[in-house]
Scaffold this motif. Structure first.
Motif, mmCIF file in Angstrom:
data_model
loop_
_atom_site.group_PDB
_atom_site.id
_atom_site.type_symbol
_atom_site.label_atom_id
_atom_site.label_comp_id
_atom_site.label_asym_id
_atom_site.label_seq_id
_atom_site.Cartn_x
_atom_site.Cartn_y
_atom_site.Cartn_z
ATOM 1 N N VAL A 29 -71.402 43.701 -29.914
ATOM 2 C CA VAL A 29 -71.352 42.550 -31.057
ATOM 3 C C VAL A 29 -71.468 43.072 -32.466
ATOM 4 C CG1 VAL A 29 -71.870 40.176 -31.634
ATOM 5 C CG2 VAL A 29 -71.352 40.363 -29.146
ATOM 6 N N GLU A 30 -70.916 43.564 -33.519
ATOM 7 C CA GLU A 30 -71.552 43.880 -35.160
ATOM 8 C C GLU A 30 -70.649 43.499 -35.776
ATOM 9 O OE1 GLU A 30 -70.183 48.660 -34.051
ATOM 10 O OE2 GLU A 30 -68.863 47.001 -34.999
ATOM 11 N N VAL A 31 -72.231 42.781 -36.173
ATOM 12 C CA VAL A 31 -72.143 40.957 -37.697
ATOM 13 C C VAL A 31 -72.528 43.030 -38.626
ATOM 14 C CG1 VAL A 31 -73.334 39.659 -38.488
ATOM 15 C CG2 VAL A 31 -73.058 40.066 -35.961
ATOM 16 N N HIS A 32 -71.782 42.190 -39.933
ATOM 17 C CA HIS A 32 -71.726 42.658 -41.331
ATOM 18 C C HIS A 32 -71.627 42.242 -41.775
ATOM 19 C CE1 HIS A 32 -70.057 45.559 -44.768
ATOM 20 N NE2 HIS A 32 -71.251 45.895 -44.296
ATOM 21 N N LEU A 33 -72.345 41.794 -43.407
ATOM 22 C CA LEU A 33 -73.123 41.247 -44.279
ATOM 23 C C LEU A 33 -72.267 41.822 -45.571
ATOM 24 C CD1 LEU A 33 -75.942 39.191 -44.025
ATOM 25 C CD2 LEU A 33 -74.013 38.485 -42.927
ATOM 26 N N ALA A 34 -71.529 42.332 -46.649
ATOM 27 C CA ALA A 34 -71.898 42.223 -47.586
ATOM 28 C C ALA A 34 -71.296 40.980 -48.603
ATOM 29 C CB ALA A 34 -70.028 42.772 -47.252
ATOM 30 N N ASN A 35 -71.558 41.761 -49.876
ATOM 31 C CA ASN A 35 -71.219 40.764 -51.045
ATOM 32 C C ASN A 35 -70.374 40.438 -51.908
ATOM 33 O OD1 ASN A 35 -73.511 41.085 -51.594
ATOM 34 N ND2 ASN A 35 -73.555 43.011 -52.237
ATOM 35 N N GLY A 36 -69.499 39.405 -52.420
ATOM 36 C CA GLY A 36 -67.754 38.990 -52.565
ATOM 37 C C GLY A 36 -68.036 37.301 -52.160
ATOM 38 N N LEU A 37 -66.651 37.294 -51.760
ATOM 39 C CA LEU A 37 -66.481 35.989 -52.042
ATOM 40 C C LEU A 37 -66.964 34.998 -50.308
ATOM 41 C CD1 LEU A 37 -63.471 34.694 -54.417
ATOM 42 C CD2 LEU A 37 -65.811 34.321 -54.400
ATOM 43 N N PRO A 38 -67.458 34.131 -50.863
ATOM 44 C CA PRO A 38 -68.479 34.438 -48.925
ATOM 45 C C PRO A 38 -67.038 33.617 -47.657
ATOM 46 C CG PRO A 38 -69.436 32.578 -50.645
ATOM 47 C CD PRO A 38 -67.860 33.637 -51.513
ATOM 48 N N SER A 39 -67.249 34.386 -46.150
ATOM 49 C CA SER A 39 -66.196 33.811 -46.130
ATOM 50 C C SER A 39 -66.718 34.397 -44.393
ATOM 51 C CB SER A 39 -64.859 35.262 -46.442
ATOM 52 O OG SER A 39 -65.709 36.629 -46.108
ATOM 53 N N PHE A 40 -66.605 33.884 -43.372
ATOM 54 C CA PHE A 40 -66.237 34.191 -41.383
ATOM 55 C C PHE A 40 -65.491 35.003 -40.935
ATOM 56 C CE2 PHE A 40 -69.537 32.580 -38.950
ATOM 57 C CZ PHE A 40 -69.776 33.773 -37.577
ATOM 58 N N THR A 41 -65.593 36.293 -40.468
ATOM 59 C CA THR A 41 -64.275 36.704 -40.360
ATOM 60 C C THR A 41 -64.358 37.619 -39.002
ATOM 61 O OG1 THR A 41 -62.516 36.961 -42.159
ATOM 62 C CG2 THR A 41 -61.835 38.027 -40.100
ATOM 63 N N ILE A 42 -63.875 36.861 -37.663
ATOM 64 C CA ILE A 42 -64.017 37.701 -36.349
ATOM 65 C C ILE A 42 -63.127 38.417 -35.856
ATOM 66 C CG2 ILE A 42 -64.732 36.983 -34.072
ATOM 67 C CD1 ILE A 42 -65.782 34.382 -34.479
ATOM 68 N N VAL A 43 -63.336 39.432 -35.702
ATOM 69 C CA VAL A 43 -62.349 40.817 -35.805
ATOM 70 C C VAL A 43 -62.250 40.792 -34.009
ATOM 71 C CG1 VAL A 43 -61.442 40.983 -37.986
ATOM 72 C CG2 VAL A 43 -62.746 42.513 -36.632
ATOM 73 N N GLY A 44 -61.297 41.313 -33.328
ATOM 74 C CA GLY A 44 -61.305 42.493 -31.801
ATOM 75 C C GLY A 44 -61.014 41.935 -31.332
ATOM 76 N N LEU A 45 -59.587 41.026 -31.218
ATOM 77 C CA LEU A 45 -58.610 40.242 -30.249
ATOM 78 C C LEU A 45 -59.554 39.525 -29.914
ATOM 79 C CD1 LEU A 45 -56.057 40.989 -29.905
ATOM 80 C CD2 LEU A 45 -56.550 42.295 -27.157
#
Length: 508
Positions: free
Chosen positions: A21-37
């Protein structure tokens, strides 16, 4: 730190492959995306995790949050990834220390308040963690999961289980410096409690049927009971688990792991042989397992226990035919376009049926008016290949009125169980397995009848036109009868009794 990496587990049949489980935080508009099927349950974890973090008084980062569940080609289902995703967000945003996260694996579904809810497959996941630890030469595997799953997971004694009630309690474990605030390892003290099965002493008469079930229990043989309605077939089947040999630790772990996949295991079922009795309207998928995400069916849930099929001809014929391979192999492989899953299915089949459509063929009341054609059509609902795989086929006749009026004073299950245990121990000492599991080469080695018994068996095979499989099954039943008698070699009486257990329906 803008990146956090944690370990969890997926489920694929009885296997539990590792998921990073890799969790990355980046600058930009707030969003929450889960990838990996991720499947729907995993996608919905975004809302559960957000609410759980806020209700636990943590800050939910107003950034671009990307969660990757690797490997990308492995389907991910259920809510077990809620806990590692939440911890990953907290570690990536610097709200909890991340230096010891790699020493643990995590699984748990979060409620909106941050409480941890139980998950499916905890025991299967723990087994996989232990195997991974052995391969990587780690001393012990550590697993943080909901407290409701702790007893189940701790059955794998090599694992270090750390149960928690809430997300906040898990975070305290990583943030605290004193040992008292840390999560404590859970030790399972499961005890074997013999369930109060219905007793054979309650069954009036039916001495021949009781004897046949004793033989079946001693050698792990499958049984078909044929008789009119009300003769006690279901009653006998319900009492059958009470005379089976006690489960070993390995058998109990195998059974518990399968039950865990459906969330149906509880610690009070430890070392209790499962008893499954599906209705005759059950589909083939319900019986052998399946679905888009393969789940175990009734034959796997009965692993190391009893599968009772009442009113056997009322099952759809196509449903019954799926039993043929598992009866031989002891496992079932569910194949789908995207995945393949293996489940164990070493069950003991007990089936019951009426001899004709009305049920009263051969009954003393003379009520049966079924024509020979109707009787043949009814009995032919059970295919020859399936009958050939059922070791014992016995008649359960109607009781006389005098026997019905008498008080039940039969032999108790405890006495039968003791004889069964002694016979089973002889088998383990001689060949390390039950008689029903003997291969053809082992039958030649351990099931040699004396000359008189051998001649009787050859004559029966020619007269009754048995297949090679039926011949070997009769020989294995005779070996079990000899074990119950304490005999070293199979003698004529043992073979004669075994032959009688193949003649209840058609000649197979």
């Amino acid at each position: 730190m803008a990146l956090a990496v944690l370990k969890s587990r997926a489920l694929n049949g009885m296997d539990a492959p590792e998921v990073t489980v890799e969790v990355h935080l980046a600058n930009g508009l707030p969003s929450f995306t889960i990838v990996g099927l991720p499947e729907t349950e995993v996608k919905e974890s975004k809302d559960r995790v957000r609410a759980a973090l806020q209700n636990a008084r943590f800050d939910f980062p107003a950034q671009r949050i990307t969660v990757n569940l690797a490997p990308a080609d492995l389907p991910k289902e259920s809510g077990r990834f809620d806990l590692p995703i939440a911890l990953g967000i907290l570690a990536a945003s610097g709200q909890i220390p991340a230096d010891t996260l790699d020493q643990y694996e995590f699984a748990g579904e979060l409620s909106l308040s941050g409480e941890l809810r139980p998950i499916r497959g905890a025991l299967a996941m723990t087994f996989a963690i232990c195997r991974s630890a052995e391969k990587s030469a780690k001393k012990q595997a550590s697993f943080i999961l909901p407290r409701a799953n702790a007893d189940e997971a701790a059955l794998a004694t090599d694992a270090m289980i750390y149960p928690a009630d809430s997300l906040l309690r898990v975070c305290t474990h990583f943030a605290a410096n004193d040992q008292e605030s840390k999560l404590q390892r859970h030790i399972n003290h499961a005890k074997t409690v013999r369930r109060d099965y219905p007793d054979f002493a309650e069954v009036k008469g039916q001495l021949q049927a009781k004897r046949a079930l004793e033989v079946a229990a001693a050698g792990s043989h499958s049984v078909l009971m044929v008789g009119p309605p009300g003769t006690g077939k279901s009653m006998l089947a319900a009492r059958f688990p009470g005379i089976l040999p006690d489960m070993t630790n390995q058998e109990a772990l195998e059974s518990a792991a399968v039950q865990s996949l459906t969330g149906g295991f509880s610690i009070d079922k430890w070392k209790i042989r499962p008893y499954r009795a599906p209705h005759h309207t059950a589909s083939a998928v319900a019986l052998v397992g399946g679905g888009g995400t393969p789940r175990p069916g009734e034959i796997s849930l009965a692993h190391r226990g009893v599968l009772f099929l009442d009113e056997l001809p009322e099952f759809d014929r196509k449903v019954l035919e799926v039993l043929r391979e598992p009866l031989e192999s002891g496992n079932i492989t569910i194949s789908r376009a995207a995945k393949q899953a293996d489940f164990p299915a070493r069950f003991q089949l007990i089936a019951a049926m009426n001899p004709c459509p009305c049920g009263y063929l051969g009954h003393s009341n003379g009520k049966c008016r079924c024509t020979p054609d109707l009787i043949a059509r009814y009995q032919n609902k059970i295919s020859g290949p399936l009958l050939d795989r059922i070791d014992m086929q016995i008649q359960v006749g109607a009781l006389a009125h005098e026997d019905l009026l008498k008080q039940a004073t039969g032999e108790p299950s405890a006495s039968i169980h003791q004889r069964v245990e002694q016979a089973f121990e002889r088998q383990l000492h001689r060949q390390t397995k039950a008689n029903n599991l003997l291969s053809t080469a082992e039958i030649d080695l351990y099931c040699q009848p004396d000359s008189t018994a051998g001649q009787l068996l050859r004559n029966a095979m020619l007269k009754l036109n048995w297949s090679a499989r039926a011949y070997h099954r009769v020989l294995k039943v005779a070996r079990t009868i000899a074990d119950l008698a304490g005999a070293v070699q199979i003698a004529q009486p043992h073979v004669a009794e075994a032959i009688q257990y193949r003649r209840a329906l058609r000649e197979h």
